[in-house]
Scaffold this active site. Sequence first.
Site, short mmCIF file in Angstrom:
data_model
loop_
_atom_site.label_atom_id
_atom_site.label_comp_id
_atom_site.label_asym_id
_atom_site.label_seq_id
_atom_site.Cartn_x
_atom_site.Cartn_y
_atom_site.Cartn_z
N GLY A 1 39.13 37.17 45.90
CA GLY A 1 38.41 38.11 46.75
C GLY A 1 36.91 37.89 46.68
O GLY A 1 36.21 37.99 47.70
N THR A 2 36.43 37.59 45.50
CA THR A 2 35.00 37.36 45.31
C THR A 2 34.52 36.19 46.16
O THR A 2 33.48 36.28 46.83
CB THR A 2 34.69 37.11 43.82
N ASN B 1 37.43 50.73 45.33
CA ASN B 1 38.35 50.41 44.24
C ASN B 1 38.36 51.47 43.14
O ASN B 1 39.34 51.63 42.44
CB ASN B 1 38.03 49.03 43.65
N SER C 1 42.53 39.79 48.47
CA SER C 1 42.78 39.08 47.21
C SER C 1 44.25 39.17 46.83
O SER C 1 44.86 40.23 46.92
CB SER C 1 41.92 39.71 46.10
N GLY C 2 44.80 38.04 46.39
CA GLY C 2 46.23 37.98 46.06
C GLY C 2 46.63 38.89 44.91
O GLY C 2 47.66 39.57 44.99
N HIS C 3 45.83 38.90 43.84
CA HIS C 3 46.30 39.59 42.63
C HIS C 3 46.25 41.11 42.74
O HIS C 3 46.71 41.81 41.84
CB HIS C 3 45.57 39.08 41.38
N THR D 1 41.27 20.34 47.53
CA THR D 1 42.72 20.32 47.71
C THR D 1 43.29 21.72 47.51
O THR D 1 42.90 22.43 46.60
CB THR D 1 43.36 19.31 46.72
N CYS E 1 30.93 48.74 31.05
CA CYS E 1 30.43 48.41 29.72
C CYS E 1 29.35 47.35 29.87
O CYS E 1 29.62 46.16 29.91
CB CYS E 1 31.56 47.90 28.86
C1 LIG Z 1 39.29 43.16 42.87
C2 LIG Z 1 38.30 43.36 43.96
C3 LIG Z 1 37.49 42.29 44.40
C4 LIG Z 1 37.49 40.94 43.73
O1 LIG Z 1 38.67 40.21 43.92
P1 LIG Z 1 38.94 38.97 42.92
O2 LIG Z 1 40.12 38.30 43.52
O3 LIG Z 1 39.23 39.56 41.58
O4 LIG Z 1 37.73 38.13 42.94
C5 LIG Z 1 36.62 42.51 45.43
N1 LIG Z 1 36.54 43.72 46.03
C6 LIG Z 1 37.30 44.76 45.65
C7 LIG Z 1 37.17 46.05 46.37
C8 LIG Z 1 38.19 44.61 44.60
O5 LIG Z 1 38.93 45.66 44.21
#
Ligand SMILES: *Cc1c(COP(=O)(O)O)cnc(C)c1O
Length: 390
Positions: free
Chosen positions: A73-74, A152, A200-202, A238, A326
């Site tokens: 996502g970043t 988030n 973002s996938g995770h 790739t 933190c």
């Molecule tokens: C987790 C998150 C990201 C970053 O995604 P990553 O795949 O961890 O880099 C960006 N924006 C929001 C709102 C998120 O919750």
Amino acid sequence: MKMKVIYTDNNATTQVDPAVLSEMLPYLEQYYGNPSSMHTFGGQVARKITEARAKTAALLGAKPEEILFTSCGTESDSTAIRAAIASNPDKRHIVTTRVEHPAVKNLCEQLAKGGYRITFVPVDRNGALDLDLLYKSLTNDTAIVSIMWANNETGVVFPIEEIAAEVRSRRIVFHTDAVQAVGKLPINLGKLDIDMLSLSGHKIHAPKGIGALYIRKGTKFAPFLIGGHQESGRRGGTENVASIIALGKACELAGANLHEENTRVKELRDRLENALLKKVHKAFVNGGTEKRLPNTTSIAFEYVEGEAILLMMNEFGICASSGSACTSGSLEPSHVLRAMGVPFTAAHGSIRFSLSIYNTQAEIDFIVEKLPPIIARLRELSPFWKSAVA
Ligand SMILES: *Cc1c(COP(=O)(O)O)cnc(C)c1O
């Protein structure tokens, strides 16, 4: 000894869905060909990427060629913002908000040091955006407006459809960080004025290290990673084949699970929130509850330390997050809660629970049983609490 984990930290990351894992594994084992190769062995991998792109596009109501796979996502956020400023070199103004994820916030702060003028639009006590100020800040010098779809930390949802239309009417590029919105809110990009969108996938039950950027057809673009001709020349390197296939499957499942997220998961979230507010004195929800993600609640327990709550919940295997960042040893409340003006004594005791389709009612009831005595014990030890109730 393996302790049972009660996982309510899904806005931080999610469990990989077993169906996602089994879809991707063959592409780490037998099908290791390079999708750019001329031979059939590589070509069959390229076909799977095409399939994953179509599935990702389908979840968003986009066209497959509008999907660019990235590493996270970043990277999607960085790519969008950098592409907009690279293709509008004479424009030196960026509009974003005070509550963005660090992926947007810290990039904008760095660009400010490089001479860009940044408008960080404020939010009110409920986490709602000051739309008047947002629209008034737009000028001929604005290269991009980047505003997250859903927060988030609080789950607060911004009126992205309306904002995108207003920004489009001024012919300014509009990007949204939709990492938390995808899979939780219905999205139909074919009907919206959004130029770029990050996911973002995770966060949607695919592995870490894979993301995507939607780039509306016709949007001016400049690659972030320069290299080979992969991704139609929009990102060299790739392809992360197995993870791309995983993301495609996760998007397919996210579409199928959207209803459950907004019914069963939402009911579990409401059950948790209502029970905790009922059982715990001097506790409240951070952010407006009307336009909110179905899985998220951020609850402020006044006069206690969030980190202490997390540690004590951890003893029971309960995973959640606090509202503090933190930073170099000092615990200061998150920029999101500060932007909302949440009082210091409440921001410090804020806990975010973020659920998923894997949570059960028994888990929620377990948290409701364990957490109130933890708060009571911590308050007994708190000098702030003693003077507050005195
Ligand atoms: C987790 C998150 C990201 C970053 O995604 P990553 O795949 O961890 O880099 C960006 N924006 C929001 C709102 C998120 O919750």
